[in-house]
Design a protein around this motif. Structure first.
Motif, PDB file in Angstrom:
ATOM      1  N   ASP A   1      53.348 -12.613 -21.204  1.00  0.00           N
ATOM      2  CA  ASP A   1      54.473 -13.532 -21.105  1.00  0.00           C
ATOM      3  C   ASP A   1      54.840 -13.728 -19.640  1.00  0.00           C
ATOM      4  OD1 ASP A   1      55.847 -12.171 -24.064  1.00  0.00           O
ATOM      5  OD2 ASP A   1      55.090 -14.195 -23.777  1.00  0.00           O
TER       6      ASP A   1
ATOM      7  N   HIS B   1      62.610 -11.830 -23.569  1.00  0.00           N
ATOM      8  CA  HIS B   1      62.617 -10.859 -22.472  1.00  0.00           C
ATOM      9  C   HIS B   1      64.017 -10.843 -21.852  1.00  0.00           C
ATOM     10  CE1 HIS B   1      58.113 -10.550 -22.129  1.00  0.00           C
ATOM     11  NE2 HIS B   1      58.262 -11.584 -22.917  1.00  0.00           N
TER      12      HIS B   1
ATOM     13  N   TYR C   1      48.582  -8.372 -36.753  1.00  0.00           N
ATOM     14  CA  TYR C   1      48.121  -8.157 -38.122  1.00  0.00           C
ATOM     15  C   TYR C   1      48.506  -6.740 -38.521  1.00  0.00           C
ATOM     16  CZ  TYR C   1      45.629 -12.519 -37.887  1.00  0.00           C
ATOM     17  OH  TYR C   1      45.330 -13.853 -37.781  1.00  0.00           O
TER      18      TYR C   1
ATOM     19  N   PHE D   1      44.731 -10.234 -29.202  1.00  0.00           N
ATOM     20  CA  PHE D   1      45.364 -10.697 -30.429  1.00  0.00           C
ATOM     21  C   PHE D   1      44.722 -12.011 -30.858  1.00  0.00           C
ATOM     22  CE2 PHE D   1      48.744  -7.627 -30.626  1.00  0.00           C
ATOM     23  CZ  PHE D   1      48.842  -7.191 -29.324  1.00  0.00           C
ATOM     24  N   ALA D   2      44.753 -12.240 -32.168  1.00  0.00           N
ATOM     25  CA  ALA D   2      44.125 -13.445 -32.709  1.00  0.00           C
ATOM     26  C   ALA D   2      44.954 -14.667 -32.366  1.00  0.00           C
ATOM     27  CB  ALA D   2      43.992 -13.311 -34.224  1.00  0.00           C
ATOM     28  N   ALA D   3      44.316 -15.816 -32.370  1.00  0.00           N
ATOM     29  CA  ALA D   3      45.014 -17.075 -32.109  1.00  0.00           C
ATOM     30  C   ALA D   3      45.925 -17.398 -33.272  1.00  0.00           C
ATOM     31  CB  ALA D   3      43.994 -18.198 -31.913  1.00  0.00           C
ATOM     32  N   ALA D   4      47.061 -18.025 -32.940  1.00  0.00           N
ATOM     33  CA  ALA D   4      47.972 -18.474 -33.994  1.00  0.00           C
ATOM     34  C   ALA D   4      47.523 -19.853 -34.440  1.00  0.00           C
ATOM     35  CB  ALA D   4      49.395 -18.526 -33.457  1.00  0.00           C
ATOM     36  N   ALA D   5      47.910 -20.232 -35.646  1.00  0.00           N
ATOM     37  CA  ALA D   5      47.574 -21.566 -36.149  1.00  0.00           C
ATOM     38  C   ALA D   5      48.310 -22.607 -35.328  1.00  0.00           C
ATOM     39  CB  ALA D   5      47.967 -21.673 -37.619  1.00  0.00           C
TER      40      ALA D   5
ATOM     41  N   GLY E   1      49.996 -23.143 -30.903  1.00  0.00           N
ATOM     42  CA  GLY E   1      50.670 -22.012 -30.279  1.00  0.00           C
ATOM     43  C   GLY E   1      49.729 -21.121 -29.502  1.00  0.00           C
ATOM     44  N   PHE E   2      49.838 -19.836 -29.730  1.00  0.00           N
ATOM     45  CA  PHE E   2      49.075 -18.826 -29.020  1.00  0.00           C
ATOM     46  C   PHE E   2      47.577 -19.052 -29.212  1.00  0.00           C
ATOM     47  CE2 PHE E   2      48.338 -15.047 -26.893  1.00  0.00           C
ATOM     48  CZ  PHE E   2      47.703 -14.070 -27.665  1.00  0.00           C
TER      49      PHE E   2
ATOM     50  N   ASP F   1      56.586 -17.197 -24.041  1.00  0.00           N
ATOM     51  CA  ASP F   1      56.044 -18.550 -23.982  1.00  0.00           C
ATOM     52  C   ASP F   1      55.502 -19.002 -25.331  1.00  0.00           C
ATOM     53  OD1 ASP F   1      54.578 -17.924 -20.704  1.00  0.00           O
ATOM     54  OD2 ASP F   1      56.583 -18.507 -21.322  1.00  0.00           O
ATOM     55  N   VAL F   2      54.769 -18.151 -25.986  1.00  0.00           N
ATOM     56  CA  VAL F   2      54.163 -18.530 -27.259  1.00  0.00           C
ATOM     57  C   VAL F   2      54.213 -17.361 -28.222  1.00  0.00           C
ATOM     58  CG1 VAL F   2      52.576 -20.334 -26.513  1.00  0.00           C
ATOM     59  CG2 VAL F   2      51.920 -17.952 -26.287  1.00  0.00           C
ATOM     60  N   PRO F   3      54.229 -17.658 -29.511  1.00  0.00           N
ATOM     61  CA  PRO F   3      54.227 -16.574 -30.488  1.00  0.00           C
ATOM     62  C   PRO F   3      52.882 -15.847 -30.490  1.00  0.00           C
ATOM     63  CG  PRO F   3      54.646 -18.724 -31.522  1.00  0.00           C
ATOM     64  CD  PRO F   3      54.252 -18.988 -30.123  1.00  0.00           C
TER      65      PRO F   3
ATOM     66  N   ASN G   1      48.336 -10.548 -24.748  1.00  0.00           N
ATOM     67  CA  ASN G   1      49.716 -10.963 -24.940  1.00  0.00           C
ATOM     68  C   ASN G   1      50.410 -10.843 -23.588  1.00  0.00           C
ATOM     69  OD1 ASN G   1      52.390 -11.246 -25.565  1.00  0.00           O
ATOM     70  ND2 ASN G   1      52.339  -9.947 -27.370  1.00  0.00           N
TER      71      ASN G   1
ATOM     72  N   LEU H   1      51.478  -6.861 -22.781  1.00  0.00           N
ATOM     73  CA  LEU H   1      51.610  -5.767 -23.736  1.00  0.00           C
ATOM     74  C   LEU H   1      50.307  -4.973 -23.746  1.00  0.00           C
ATOM     75  CD1 LEU H   1      53.296  -4.441 -25.998  1.00  0.00           C
ATOM     76  CD2 LEU H   1      52.180  -5.988 -27.601  1.00  0.00           C
TER      77      LEU H   1
ATOM     78  N   GLN I   1      50.261 -13.396 -32.656  1.00  0.00           N
ATOM     79  CA  GLN I   1      49.953 -13.048 -34.038  1.00  0.00           C
ATOM     80  C   GLN I   1      49.512 -11.591 -34.102  1.00  0.00           C
ATOM     81  OE1 GLN I   1      50.353 -15.361 -36.582  1.00  0.00           O
ATOM     82  NE2 GLN I   1      48.304 -15.913 -37.251  1.00  0.00           N
TER      83      GLN I   1
ATOM     84  N   SER J   1      51.530  -1.551 -28.423  1.00  0.00           N
ATOM     85  CA  SER J   1      52.791  -1.911 -29.076  1.00  0.00           C
ATOM     86  C   SER J   1      53.481  -0.681 -29.658  1.00  0.00           C
ATOM     87  CB  SER J   1      52.501  -2.908 -30.205  1.00  0.00           C
ATOM     88  OG  SER J   1      51.744  -2.265 -31.220  1.00  0.00           O
TER      89      SER J   1
END
Lengths: 373, 488
Positions: free
Chosen positions: A58, B118, B85, A43-47, A50-51, B79-81, A56, A69, B83, A72
């Protein structure tokens, strides 16, 4: 039909006193073995802070265990829905195709299903609009005649009537207690192009290792790719969780006609059971080919509203036979191949103007509000 | 005999994507979310898609009840969001390209941020007290509950039910118990009289939002209340960290740091920071009629805010340096402004817009603020740990007058007031637990701040994420804790 399966065999699932859902837990493993490496989706990095991008994963700060994941809900739906184009299943549903030049787009591949703008801007547009309006008035029959899998996987007519139907079927794949791996590689050109005077040694030195450099992009110099994603090993196993929400099917009506309502529900249940019992595609992406784990059998249960769980058994072949009978009784809509309508698209853009073509900012805000609520 | 009307949800996958204030993951899910799902299910159950009729009396009755207790499985936010698409619904715009033979072009994608909670178990119960033990609407509400298919996002599938449960049986329901508290805790939306009509209004507005006249924004839901919920046992981790803005204190000339003495600096720096926010409040999206309460914590002269709104205000936390090698508490060279849950946007504005501003005392600049995103000292205060000890003493909510039992009672009450779980170990005394921390009663505090002052050292049942601050002086930097051992 095979012995024991009749058109009313699953009517108890359609009763308001029936189970809430059927749930599947299926343990998988890489074809290489349980300790094989698999590549989850990236997944792409968040601005912001964050990520950072990548897998992905957790981690539970209380136990240190993690979950990754692998595929999805949306991705699984995109893999399962197109099975209804296959010869074995094609007669269960109307085959709807939109043509645009040389391109043909099946409704099973339209990202937003019956609510997709491509279908709305085709000869089917008015039919779909009427079908969605009928849903809002409490009759899903018309929509089931055109796009029954939209009732299975969920649909939102976001650009017109706003009619929304929840998904009946959800599936996702996750890996537990994963160890992340990294890998490094290097591209080596077959010859030294600098010594062949294609460019200078200085240009070669400048380009090597800079993958934005045109020489590197075209494959003329050495380009290393170090410490990138190298897959994971799932020490805790890989599991596909699928849920068939029976309660959602019971909310489908054919107006006030109870026998037509029953026929509609049986039809959608049949399609849902076919999709639910189908062995979902095992090749997810390069480096991620999963098969069932023979040491951990599937768990398949009915879940009652009280929380009680009872074993559930249904073979895919029996599900298909039931679906065929239910489809025959309901009456599958006719196949249609329709052209894209440029004038409809233009009208769609101008009617409502910026509001329709640029709802993104307002739409995003609304999504945030909706999510907050 | 009293009993409870209990709505029970069983999540069919171990995740919940529901979001609360400020778009943060919400767990437990709010009672308003339960109510909305009941309203939606009512429409489906009796096929009343345009106008609810059958279940209206039951739903109106439910909204009139006191907010429920919630018993929930443990939930840990991601932990973090992440992204994602997802394809935009604009496929028709690709057709010209397809007609040119560029058949591989795909729809534009739009960002969608996903941050699930979770779940360590699958149940969520909402308990409404029935003082008379009766519920005339049980059959209707049970039918509605059993028609609920999702709670949260469209991928959060559930099996739901409703029953009358005796109080002894309700007490045995497994999970973490969340109940309404006067202040502190986690804000959750709850329905009230009028919520049902407002939901129906919003639904109709949503259906009508796109028409030949263009796009009409849908006004948000207005008719609901917010209650503070607290659980003594639920794990608190990254899911409910308060948003904050951090600054380094530079000298007014910008050359080098400013350092404030420990004994007076907490009072002085917090006061100057609060004054600066008051003077610059118009730069931030704080509603005008909330500025006084949000920044100063009072309405009118000498009228501190109490009740539900008391915690919806900023905290001004001067941060003593903690030396890397000796873990010694030193002078104050940083300051943290901490907002209530859901104020992330305002805190980001504060972080950005106050960089370069001056803290002043009687008109004289004493320090310049430099934005601080992260450093080793900040992590002592914002990290995650089960064990914490104070760098500035806590102001107890009262005096114990030598009565140890009363002192303990006051000490434990501070955790409830702050919406925190009760610690499993707690020690309090005048002498600090950290090298460099001064005797508690030597710290100079604002005149109005009464109550005994002590240093504390606590161990929680599970790691908590900071910032952690307790006691009657917590909005002005007193009762500030640092983590004794942070998790990575």
């Amino acid at each position: 039909m095979s012995s024991g399966i009749k058109i009313d065999s699953f009517d108890h699932y359609l009763s308001f006193d029936g189970p809430a859902a059927i749930v599947l837990r299926e343990w998988l493993m890489p074809v290489e073995g349980t300790d094989g490496v698999l590549f989850p989706a990236t997944f792409a990095a968040a601005a912001g802070d964050g990520f950072k991008g990548g897998y992905n994963i957790d981690t539970d700060p209380l136990t240190g265990k993690n979950v990754a994941l692998i595929d999805s809900v949306g991705s699984q739906a995109n893999r399962i829905e197109p099975i209804f184009k296959e010869e074995k299943y094609a007669k269960l549903v109307p085959q709807i195709t939109v043509t645009a030049g040389d391109k043909e787009v099946s409704i099973f591949e339209a990202a937003h299903r019956a609510g997709d703008a491509l279908l709305r801007c085709s000869a089917l547009g008015e039919q779909l609009q009427q079908a969605f309006n009928a849903v809002l008035k409490g009759d899903a029959t018309s929509l089931a005649k055109i796009a029954p899998t939209s009732l299975v996987f969920g649909v939102w007519d976001s650009r017109d009537t706003q009619a929304k139907l929840p998904r009946v079927l959800a599936s996702a794949i996750r890996a537990y207690d994963v160890r992340e791996l990294h890998r490094s590689a290097q591209f080596n050109p077959p010859v030294d192009y600098a010594s062949l005077e294609v460019f200078s040694e200085e240009e070669k030195q400048k380009a090597e290792g800079d993958n934005k450099n045109p020489l590197a992009k075209r494959g003329f110099v050495h380009v290393p790719a170090t410490w990138t994603h190298g897959g994971v090993i799932a020490d805790g196993g890989i599991r596909r969780d699928a849920t068939l929400g029976l309660a959602a099917i019971r909310l489908l009506y054919a107006g006030k006609d109870s026998s037509k309502t029953l026929a509609l529900r049986r039809y959608i249940l049949g399609l849902s059971l076919v999709a639910f019992t189908y062995n979902s595609p095992s090749y997810l992406r390069q480096g991620c080919l999963l098969v069932q784990n023979p040491d951990k059998p599937r768990e398949l249960v009915e879940v009652l509203p009280t929380g009680e769980r009872k074993p559930f058994k249904l073979s895919h072949e029996d599900a298909l036979q039931f679906a065929m009978e239910a489809a025959k009784t309901f009456g599958v809509g006719g196949a249609q191949t329709v052209p894209f309508d440029k004038d409809k698209a233009k009208k769609d853009v101008t009617d409502g103007g910026d509001a329709k073509t640029k709802p993104k900012k307002a739409g995003k805000k609304k999504m945030e509000e909706a999510n907050a609520e | 005999m009293p009993s409870n009307l209990v709505f029970t949800f069983r999540f069919l996958q171990p995740f919940s994507h529901g979001r609360g204030e400020g778009g943060e993951p919400e767990w437990p899910l709010s009672p308003l979310r339960l109510y909305q799902s009941l309203v939606s299910a009512s429409a489906g159950r009796w096929n009343e898609r345009h106008q609810l009729i059958y279940a209206v009396p039951a739903l109106e009755w439910l909204a009139s009840l006191q907010p429920p207790e919630v018993v929930a499985a443990a939930g840990i936010a991601s932990d973090v969001p992440t992204q994602f698409y997802v394809p935009d619904n604009t496929t028709e715009l690709l057709v010209p390209s397809w007609k040119r033979g560029e058949v591989d072009k795909t729809p534009k994608r739009t960002e969608k941020v996903v941050r699930p909670t979770h779940l360590l178990d699958d149940t969520l119960h909402y308990l409404y007290v029935l003082p008379e033990g009766q519920c005339e609407h049980l059959e209707t509400l049970k039918a509605v509950a059993r028609s609920i298919t999702h709670l949260g996002w469209g991928i959060d599938m559930v099996a739901a039910d409703a029953n009358i449960v005796s109080q002894p049986d309700a007490d045995k329901l497994p999970g973490h118990r969340w109940h309404v508290v006067p202040q502190g805790g986690v804000p959750l939306r709850v329905p009230k009289a009028g919520t049902l009509q407002d939901l129906m209004r919003k639904h109709q507005d949503f259906l009508d939002r796109i028409s030949g006249d263009g796009f009409k924004p849908v006004p948000p839901l207005r008719e609901f209340d917010v209650r503070q919920y607290h659980s003594d046992t639920a794990p608190r981790t990254t899911s409910i960290q308060r948003p904050f803005a951090a600054f380094r204190l530079m000298s007014p000339s910008g050359e080098g740091n400013s350092a404030f003495r420990l004994l007076t600096g907490t009072r002085d720096v917090a006061g100057m920071m609060r004054n600066l926010l008051g003077e610059t409040s118009r730069r931030f999206d704080i509603p005008h009629d909330e500025i006084e309460t949000f920044i100063h914590g009072h309405r009118g002269k000498d009228a501190p805010v109490r009740g539900d709104a008391a915690d919806r205000r900023l905290m001004f936390l001067p941060l003593p340096t903690i030396s890397a090698y000796q873990n010694r508490v030193q002078a104050i060279r940083r300051v943290l402004v901490v907002g209530p849950i859901g104020s992330g946007r305002i805190m980001r504005q504060i972080q950005i817009r106050l960089g370069g501003e001056f803290l002043t005392h009687h008109g004289q600049p004493r320090a310049m603020l430099e934005q601080l995103s992260s450093d080793g000292v900040l992590k002592h205060y914002t990290g995650t740990s089960a064990v914490w000890s104070t760098v500035t003493p806590c102001v107890f909510p009262g005096h114990h007058k030598g009565d140890l039992e009363k002192g303990n009672e006051l000490a434990y009450r501070m955790f409830t007031d702050a919406g925190l779980p009760q610690p499993v170990e707690l020690a309090w005394r005048s002498v600090g637990f950290r090298p460099g921390a001064e005797l508690a009663n030597r710290y100079q505090r604002p005149h109005h701040m009464n109550g005994s002052m002590y240093h504390l050292r606590v161990r929680f049942p599970r790691p908590l994420q900071g910032p952690l601050v307790l006691g009657a002086g917590r909005y002005r930097g007193f009762g500030l804790f640092a983590a004794e051992s942070s998790l990575p």
